[in-house]
Design an enzyme around this catalytic site. Sequence first.
Site, mmCIF file in Angstrom:
data_model
loop_
_atom_site.group_PDB
_atom_site.id
_atom_site.type_symbol
_atom_site.label_atom_id
_atom_site.label_comp_id
_atom_site.label_asym_id
_atom_site.label_seq_id
_atom_site.Cartn_x
_atom_site.Cartn_y
_atom_site.Cartn_z
ATOM 1 N N ASP A 10 0.867 -1.169 0.000
ATOM 2 C CA ASP A 10 0.000 0.000 0.000
ATOM 3 C C ASP A 10 0.916 1.234 0.000
ATOM 4 O OD1 ASP A 10 -2.273 1.721 0.534
ATOM 5 O OD2 ASP A 10 -1.560 1.788 2.612
ATOM 6 N N ASP A 12 -0.284 5.161 0.894
ATOM 7 C CA ASP A 12 -0.568 6.205 1.886
ATOM 8 C C ASP A 12 -0.688 5.619 3.283
ATOM 9 O OD1 ASP A 12 -0.734 8.497 0.122
ATOM 10 O OD2 ASP A 12 -2.431 7.425 -0.751
#
Length: 254
Positions: A10, A12
């Site tokens: 991922d 953010d």
Amino acid sequence: MTKLRALIFDVDGTLADTEQYGHRVAFNRAFADAGFDWDWSVLLYGELLTVAGGKERIRFYLQQHRPDFQPATNLDELIAKLHKAKTQNYQQLVGKRSIPLRPGVKRLLEEAHSQGMRLAIATTTALTNVTTLLKQTLGADSPSWFEVIAAGDIVPAKKPAPDIYKYVLQTMGLEPQECVAIEDSYQGLQAALKAGIKTVVTVNDYTRNDDFSGAILVLNHLGEPEEPFTLLAGDAGDASYLDMVLVNRLCDRE
Ligand code: XBP
Ligand code: MG
């Protein structure tokens, strides 16, 4: 026993604390420049983060907090315009190198890349935001370390839907059990788990109270030899930072 073939990251909140210092600030600048007095505080943004995707988040904010707002033009067009300005603001912020990678991220990515481990990204944010962050923090060629950067509107249903992870698996021709995902939030964990992928979670200020049931490991961060992680859930053996030995061990577990 399944051999690990890929790591899926991922962006953010996982690679860097981009939400509070990047996206939130960029949204507020876009609102002010467009003449709106909407100000997303650090606290309010935590609530808004339950909705993934910037355009989706603006729409949710208007529904929840500005129910009387009447757009002068079409609402979809206004949201698209604000989001475009927000993306430009975000590029400027990240381009200034003001948002560092979280502990252990550079070390783990470099180790994985040097071993020839297949790498991918599964994120809700726009592609250009990802490549700018990678170039600023890991070097100009770092986007090429990733076989697939699955980002933004590439799938219609954003996290917690599993679509972005399924897209990565399909594009790379991999089975879920051959991969480990690294996430930071409940929404991200749900997306990876629903795609059948074992997931390590590194929490941050916005996500530390989320429900991380089902994660194979929950850590405060990935850790460094001089900055050990705190184990919040799971079994890391005697490890104090997440390296490829530990990731391989986690993948072996059924
Ligand atoms: C995080 C998100 C994104 C960003 C905003 O995605 O939820 O919505 O806050 O990005 P992830 P955009 O954790 O999956 O990386 O404004 O570009 O949509
Ligand atoms: Mg995240």
